[in-house]
Write a protein that holds these residues in place. Sequence first.
Motif, PDB file in Angstrom:
ATOM      1  N   ASN A   1      67.798  -3.135 -21.582  1.00 48.55           N
ATOM      2  CA  ASN A   1      66.377  -3.290 -21.853  1.00 48.55           C
ATOM      3  C   ASN A   1      66.214  -4.603 -22.612  1.00 48.55           C
ATOM      4  OD1 ASN A   1      63.627  -2.732 -22.062  1.00 48.55           O
ATOM      5  ND2 ASN A   1      63.959  -0.611 -22.719  1.00 48.55           N
ATOM      6  N   SER A   2      64.995  -5.031 -22.818  1.00 48.17           N
ATOM      7  CA  SER A   2      64.787  -6.310 -23.499  1.00 48.17           C
ATOM      8  C   SER A   2      63.453  -6.316 -24.222  1.00 48.17           C
ATOM      9  CB  SER A   2      64.855  -7.475 -22.503  1.00 48.17           C
ATOM     10  OG  SER A   2      63.898  -7.321 -21.472  1.00 48.17           O
ATOM     11  N   PHE A   3      63.337  -7.244 -25.155  1.00 42.00           N
ATOM     12  CA  PHE A   3      62.113  -7.446 -25.938  1.00 42.00           C
ATOM     13  C   PHE A   3      61.792  -8.926 -25.909  1.00 42.00           C
ATOM     14  CE2 PHE A   3      60.182  -8.691 -29.993  1.00 42.00           C
ATOM     15  CZ  PHE A   3      59.107  -7.819 -30.109  1.00 42.00           C
ATOM     16  N   HIS A   4      60.601  -9.249 -25.424  1.00 39.87           N
ATOM     17  CA  HIS A   4      60.160 -10.646 -25.358  1.00 39.87           C
ATOM     18  C   HIS A   4      58.822 -10.780 -26.064  1.00 39.87           C
ATOM     19  CE1 HIS A   4      59.019 -14.597 -24.050  1.00 39.87           C
ATOM     20  NE2 HIS A   4      58.019 -14.141 -23.301  1.00 39.87           N
ATOM     21  N   LEU A   5      58.702 -11.810 -26.902  1.00 42.09           N
ATOM     22  CA  LEU A   5      57.485 -12.062 -27.663  1.00 42.09           C
ATOM     23  C   LEU A   5      56.841 -13.360 -27.191  1.00 42.09           C
ATOM     24  CD1 LEU A   5      55.591 -11.437 -30.092  1.00 42.09           C
ATOM     25  CD2 LEU A   5      57.201 -12.736 -31.514  1.00 42.09           C
ATOM     26  N   HIS A   6      55.550 -13.326 -26.946  1.00 37.70           N
ATOM     27  CA  HIS A   6      54.833 -14.524 -26.522  1.00 37.70           C
ATOM     28  C   HIS A   6      54.432 -15.374 -27.730  1.00 37.70           C
ATOM     29  CE1 HIS A   6      53.336 -13.372 -22.241  1.00 37.70           C
ATOM     30  NE2 HIS A   6      54.519 -12.817 -22.483  1.00 37.70           N
TER      31      HIS A   6
ATOM     32  N   TYR B   1      48.952 -11.728 -29.211  1.00 37.78           N
ATOM     33  CA  TYR B   1      50.223 -12.189 -28.658  1.00 37.78           C
ATOM     34  C   TYR B   1      50.914 -11.008 -27.970  1.00 37.78           C
ATOM     35  CZ  TYR B   1      49.306 -16.208 -31.572  1.00 37.78           C
ATOM     36  OH  TYR B   1      48.714 -17.319 -32.144  1.00 37.78           O
ATOM     37  N   MET B   2      51.187 -11.179 -26.697  1.00 37.48           N
ATOM     38  CA  MET B   2      51.801 -10.105 -25.919  1.00 37.48           C
ATOM     39  C   MET B   2      53.277  -9.947 -26.258  1.00 37.48           C
ATOM     40  SD  MET B   2      51.861  -9.600 -21.759  1.00 37.48           S
ATOM     41  CE  MET B   2      50.160  -9.047 -21.694  1.00 37.48           C
ATOM     42  N   PHE B   3      53.766  -8.726 -26.193  1.00 42.69           N
ATOM     43  CA  PHE B   3      55.199  -8.459 -26.228  1.00 42.69           C
ATOM     44  C   PHE B   3      55.503  -7.456 -25.122  1.00 42.69           C
ATOM     45  CE2 PHE B   3      53.279  -5.443 -29.181  1.00 42.69           C
ATOM     46  CZ  PHE B   3      53.904  -4.235 -28.908  1.00 42.69           C
ATOM     47  N   HIS B   4      56.684  -7.561 -24.528  1.00 38.66           N
ATOM     48  CA  HIS B   4      57.017  -6.695 -23.403  1.00 38.66           C
ATOM     49  C   HIS B   4      58.485  -6.842 -23.048  1.00 38.66           C
ATOM     50  CE1 HIS B   4      57.103 -10.201 -20.632  1.00 38.66           C
ATOM     51  NE2 HIS B   4      56.040 -10.622 -21.297  1.00 38.66           N
ATOM     52  N   ALA B   5      58.953  -5.957 -22.180  1.00 40.91           N
ATOM     53  CA  ALA B   5      60.285  -6.119 -21.612  1.00 40.91           C
ATOM     54  C   ALA B   5      60.266  -7.333 -20.701  1.00 40.91           C
ATOM     55  CB  ALA B   5      60.672  -4.883 -20.803  1.00 40.91           C
ATOM     56  N   HIS B   6      61.311  -8.170 -20.781  1.00 39.92           N
ATOM     57  CA  HIS B   6      61.357  -9.333 -19.901  1.00 39.92           C
ATOM     58  C   HIS B   6      62.011  -8.939 -18.576  1.00 39.92           C
ATOM     59  CE1 HIS B   6      61.006 -13.463 -18.740  1.00 39.92           C
ATOM     60  NE2 HIS B   6      60.457 -13.749 -19.908  1.00 39.92           N
TER      61      HIS B   6
ATOM     62  N   PHE C   1      67.932 -17.319 -33.349  1.00 33.91           N
ATOM     63  CA  PHE C   1      66.502 -17.598 -33.465  1.00 33.91           C
ATOM     64  C   PHE C   1      65.980 -17.715 -32.042  1.00 33.91           C
ATOM     65  CE2 PHE C   1      62.937 -20.677 -34.510  1.00 33.91           C
ATOM     66  CZ  PHE C   1      62.152 -19.738 -35.153  1.00 33.91           C
ATOM     67  N   THR C   2      65.150 -16.750 -31.616  1.00 33.86           N
ATOM     68  CA  THR C   2      64.858 -16.615 -30.195  1.00 33.86           C
ATOM     69  C   THR C   2      63.492 -15.972 -29.989  1.00 33.86           C
ATOM     70  OG1 THR C   2      65.684 -15.663 -28.116  1.00 33.86           O
ATOM     71  CG2 THR C   2      66.000 -14.361 -30.108  1.00 33.86           C
ATOM     72  N   ASP C   3      63.055 -15.912 -28.732  1.00 32.98           N
ATOM     73  CA  ASP C   3      61.851 -15.156 -28.396  1.00 32.98           C
ATOM     74  C   ASP C   3      62.163 -13.983 -27.476  1.00 32.98           C
ATOM     75  OD1 ASP C   3      62.389 -16.436 -26.020  1.00 32.98           O
ATOM     76  OD2 ASP C   3      60.414 -17.354 -25.792  1.00 32.98           O
ATOM     77  N   THR C   4      63.446 -13.813 -27.126  1.00 34.68           N
ATOM     78  CA  THR C   4      63.856 -12.728 -26.228  1.00 34.68           C
ATOM     79  C   THR C   4      65.219 -12.205 -26.643  1.00 34.68           C
ATOM     80  OG1 THR C   4      62.687 -13.790 -24.386  1.00 34.68           O
ATOM     81  CG2 THR C   4      64.272 -12.070 -23.822  1.00 34.68           C
ATOM     82  N   VAL C   5      65.342 -10.890 -26.695  1.00 31.27           N
ATOM     83  CA  VAL C   5      66.632 -10.285 -26.990  1.00 31.27           C
ATOM     84  C   VAL C   5      66.896  -9.179 -25.990  1.00 31.27           C
ATOM     85  CG1 VAL C   5      65.685  -8.610 -28.647  1.00 31.27           C
ATOM     86  CG2 VAL C   5      68.087  -9.292 -28.811  1.00 31.27           C
TER      87      VAL C   5
END
Length: 365
Positions: A296-301, A343-348, A319-323
Amino acid sequence: MCPDNVADGNLVNAPTRRQVLFGGALAGSAGLVLGAGGIARSADRVAQEGGPAAGHGGHSSNPAAHGGGINGPTFRLGRQVDHSANGFHPNAILRDFDYGTVSVLPDGRTLREWEIFSSDEDIEIAPGITFPAWTFNSRIPGPSLRCREGDLLRVRFTNGSEHPHTMHFHGIHPADMDGVPGVGRGVIEPGESFTYEFDAIPFGVHLYHCHVSPLAEHIARGMYGTFIVDPPQDRPPADEMVMVMHGYNTTFDGEGNQLYAVNGIPFHYMHEPVQVRRNELVRIYLVNVLEYDPVNSFHLHGNFFDYYPTGTRLEPSEFTDTVVQAQGQRGICELRFPYPGRYMFHAHKTEFADLGWMGFFEVSE
């Protein structure tokens, strides 16, 4: 331990994962992003094609009773599940930390005690979709248990479900406290109780879950929660929140999920964005308990964050925008929002996002 309605072949009109993706669940994201027109069109499609159904032994095997058939999910703009009927709300789960009942032992150590029970609950996971869940304390995810490194922990678990369960904690503890069948007390049968006792080590963000076979089903049904052990010295003050990433296999075929969520309800934080303040430190305890998908993943806009894998170190590794997290992995994300707005966040992974794993942060002054 296959659900009765699946084993008997009674789960009719249950769509494939792809049919759900291009049917009703897509309306949750496409409609919210593109407008009411997109929702109405997608809702019409699911009404024609039928929505996902769910059921198991002791519950109705009629798909319509669980939101299937022509009364499938619509995700129309503004329509949400009945949180009161569910008995929990994702907004409350977001910042709800359970520190237990606290006392001091004769040697000066802190003792924390919890009462946890399991139960079988019908939970509305999307408008018109009822999922026969197995839960800790009648919610998905279970309570976020929090303590400090070195505390003595006692967790009294009572099995109020119709199925055997355990509590398995990630961390360091004696073998007979591991909550694994065949070791120590092992399985806790319906109506029985057992107290898990162990020291809180190491500090970090961990998880707990049932460890009874078939393990994937017991977890996928909802038997999981966050277990946070704070370091001896407090981390810097922050707006802290828990985000548990998971999914729902509504067809019970064990092959994939039809809906994805954070903190219980797909698309919830699209309807009700997470409220944060500009320039305030935000700390997210991120846990992946997704079954039937390897990662799974977490991405922040529009922003980056410091990432602490498992939270067992005080210095970030990235230091990232996706893990990306595999099953059972977790970590801490720390960030500040320098600008106001949404600001959207979602699975990438587009499929997961389209099926519910997406939301917004709303940043205000």
